[in-house]
Motif scaffolding. Structure first.
Motif, mmCIF file in Angstrom:
data_model
loop_
_atom_site.group_PDB
_atom_site.id
_atom_site.type_symbol
_atom_site.label_atom_id
_atom_site.label_comp_id
_atom_site.label_asym_id
_atom_site.label_seq_id
_atom_site.Cartn_x
_atom_site.Cartn_y
_atom_site.Cartn_z
ATOM 1 N N ILE A 1 5.400 -8.865 2.426
ATOM 2 C CA ILE A 1 4.538 -8.157 1.484
ATOM 3 C C ILE A 1 4.176 -6.810 2.101
ATOM 4 C CG2 ILE A 1 2.370 -8.195 0.206
ATOM 5 C CD1 ILE A 1 2.451 -11.288 0.567
ATOM 6 N N VAL A 2 4.603 -5.732 1.466
ATOM 7 C CA VAL A 2 4.328 -4.399 2.019
ATOM 8 C C VAL A 2 3.118 -3.747 1.367
ATOM 9 C CG1 VAL A 2 6.713 -4.006 2.719
ATOM 10 C CG2 VAL A 2 5.973 -3.305 0.429
ATOM 11 N N ALA A 3 2.749 -4.202 0.154
ATOM 12 C CA ALA A 3 1.605 -3.594 -0.528
ATOM 13 C C ALA A 3 1.161 -4.483 -1.681
ATOM 14 C CB ALA A 3 1.962 -2.204 -1.052
ATOM 15 N N GLN A 4 -0.088 -4.274 -2.099
ATOM 16 C CA GLN A 4 -0.637 -4.955 -3.264
ATOM 17 C C GLN A 4 -1.344 -3.920 -4.135
ATOM 18 O OE1 GLN A 4 -2.758 -8.667 -2.505
ATOM 19 N NE2 GLN A 4 -1.858 -8.800 -0.452
ATOM 20 N N ALA A 5 -1.360 -4.179 -5.444
ATOM 21 C CA ALA A 5 -1.987 -3.248 -6.378
ATOM 22 C C ALA A 5 -2.776 -4.034 -7.415
ATOM 23 C CB ALA A 5 -0.930 -2.387 -7.062
ATOM 24 N N ALA A 6 -3.913 -3.469 -7.832
ATOM 25 C CA ALA A 6 -4.793 -4.144 -8.781
ATOM 26 C C ALA A 6 -4.642 -3.617 -10.203
ATOM 27 C CB ALA A 6 -6.246 -4.007 -8.329
ATOM 28 N N ASP A 7 -3.804 -2.608 -10.403
ATOM 29 C CA ASP A 7 -3.547 -2.100 -11.750
ATOM 30 C C ASP A 7 -2.212 -1.368 -11.747
ATOM 31 O OD1 ASP A 7 -3.979 0.824 -11.161
ATOM 32 O OD2 ASP A 7 -6.029 0.140 -10.793
ATOM 33 N N GLY A 8 -1.750 -0.997 -12.942
ATOM 34 C CA GLY A 8 -0.434 -0.385 -13.055
ATOM 35 C C GLY A 8 -0.320 0.960 -12.370
ATOM 36 N N ALA A 9 -1.362 1.773 -12.474
ATOM 37 C CA ALA A 9 -1.317 3.091 -11.844
ATOM 38 C C ALA A 9 -1.208 2.964 -10.325
ATOM 39 C CB ALA A 9 -2.556 3.895 -12.231
ATOM 40 N N GLU A 10 -1.962 2.026 -9.762
ATOM 41 C CA GLU A 10 -1.887 1.802 -8.317
ATOM 42 C C GLU A 10 -0.516 1.250 -7.933
ATOM 43 O OE1 GLU A 10 -4.418 -0.362 -4.704
ATOM 44 O OE2 GLU A 10 -4.812 -0.910 -6.794
ATOM 45 N N ALA A 11 0.061 0.425 -8.795
ATOM 46 C CA ALA A 11 1.390 -0.124 -8.522
ATOM 47 C C ALA A 11 2.427 0.987 -8.410
ATOM 48 C CB ALA A 11 1.789 -1.110 -9.624
ATOM 49 N N VAL A 12 2.364 1.949 -9.323
ATOM 50 C CA VAL A 12 3.297 3.082 -9.273
ATOM 51 C C VAL A 12 3.101 3.873 -7.984
ATOM 52 C CG1 VAL A 12 3.957 5.250 -10.376
ATOM 53 C CG2 VAL A 12 3.462 3.241 -11.784
ATOM 54 N N GLN A 13 1.848 4.125 -7.647
ATOM 55 C CA GLN A 13 1.536 4.883 -6.436
ATOM 56 C C GLN A 13 2.051 4.166 -5.185
ATOM 57 O OE1 GLN A 13 -2.650 5.735 -6.035
ATOM 58 N NE2 GLN A 13 -2.481 6.306 -3.887
ATOM 59 N N GLU A 14 1.800 2.858 -5.101
ATOM 60 C CA GLU A 14 2.219 2.095 -3.926
ATOM 61 C C GLU A 14 3.741 1.951 -3.870
ATOM 62 O OE1 GLU A 14 0.059 0.808 -1.343
ATOM 63 O OE2 GLU A 14 -0.980 2.424 -2.379
ATOM 64 N N ALA A 15 4.380 1.841 -5.024
ATOM 65 C CA ALA A 15 5.840 1.751 -5.046
ATOM 66 C C ALA A 15 6.463 3.045 -4.529
ATOM 67 C CB ALA A 15 6.332 1.448 -6.458
ATOM 68 N N ARG A 16 5.922 4.166 -4.947
ATOM 69 C CA ARG A 16 6.435 5.449 -4.453
ATOM 70 C C ARG A 16 6.229 5.576 -2.946
ATOM 71 N NH1 ARG A 16 3.522 8.831 -9.312
ATOM 72 N NH2 ARG A 16 5.185 8.640 -10.877
ATOM 73 N N ARG A 17 5.112 5.057 -2.472
ATOM 74 C CA ARG A 17 4.793 5.174 -1.046
ATOM 75 C C ARG A 17 5.656 4.257 -0.188
ATOM 76 N NH1 ARG A 17 -1.004 3.432 1.742
ATOM 77 N NH2 ARG A 17 -0.456 4.013 3.889
ATOM 78 N N TRP A 18 5.820 2.994 -0.620
ATOM 79 C CA TRP A 18 6.464 1.986 0.225
ATOM 80 C C TRP A 18 7.923 1.720 -0.125
ATOM 81 C CZ3 TRP A 18 4.160 0.521 4.541
ATOM 82 C CH2 TRP A 18 2.769 0.677 4.647
#
Length: 221
Positions: free
Chosen positions: A34-51
């Motif tokens: 598990i490299v990241a977790q997100a609590a909403d869609g916007a955070e998911a996009v941000q974390e996906a771009r980062r990781w």
């Protein structure tokens, strides 16, 4: 993905208890990370771009940005990330929207733990997976909108495929992953991946699942 390399996962789920449950389940598997977790869609996009994860486990109903819109952005911005929808909803509209957005798999949250783990591993190898009732809904939709078959080269809205691309397309529709296609056609896996990218572009499809849907729909009688 290189042999022995762990599958890097982003969990996008707005319910903390469910998110922790998924994280606890995945943490027990030695080949998953598990490299990241997100609590909403916007955070998911941000974390996906980062990781730049290999797999995104995506809920649909989330605040700020829903999972379908987030999937569309992640597929666009992180071409190596594969999205698995994991939700409680199986309405026709959500299923078709998720597939068209680029999701490679669609499971319900009541799926068995082993099914979720197997789906993660299969999708990381280039396969697609659908829950049985979701697959039935897609088949029903094929029958509803079926139209006379037309040769691929006669479709004026689609750039013609080469013979090799047609070979690979048939194997994609049959559910084969890149590794299996490479072995069957005696090609390097990277070469197959390049072919798949070109086929997706020619068909204006965001994912292998959408590509298979379009191809089967075109051939339906």
């Amino acid at each position: 993905m290189a042999p022995g390399q762990r599958i890097r996962i982003l969990i996008a789920e707005d319910q903390p208890m469910i998110r922790r449950a998924f994280a606890s389940m995945l943490a027990l598997e030695s080949d998953l990370e598990i490299v990241a977790q997100a609590a909403d869609g916007a955070e998911a996009v941000q974390e996906a771009r980062r990781w730049q994860p290999d797999i995104v486990l995506m809920d649909i109903q989330m605040p700020r940005l829903n999972g379908i819109a987030a999937t569309r952005q992640i597929v666009r911005d992180c071409p190596d990330a594969q999205v698995i929808i994991l939700t409680t909803f199986d309405t026709d509209e959500l299923i078709f929207d998720a597939i068209c957005a680029g999701a490679q798999a669609y499971l319900l949250k009541d799926a068995e733990e082993e099914e979720i783990l197997e789906t993660i591993r299969a999708v990381s190898r280039g396969h697609s997976r659908l829950a049985p009732n979701v697959a039935r809904k897609l088949l029903d939709e094929f029958r509803r909108v079926r139209r006379p078959a037309a040769p691929l080269d006669d479709d004026l809205d689609q750039e013609a495929l080469t013979d090799r691309e047609n070979d690979i397309l048939q194997l994609i529709v049959a559910g084969k992953g890149n590794k299996e296609i490479a072995a069957q056609l005696k090609l390097a896996e990277g070469t197959v991946k390049n072919y798949v990218s070109r086929i997706l572009e020619k068909h204006n499809a965001r994912s292998r699942t959408e590509l298979a849907v379009k191809t089967l729909n075109r051939r339906a009688e």
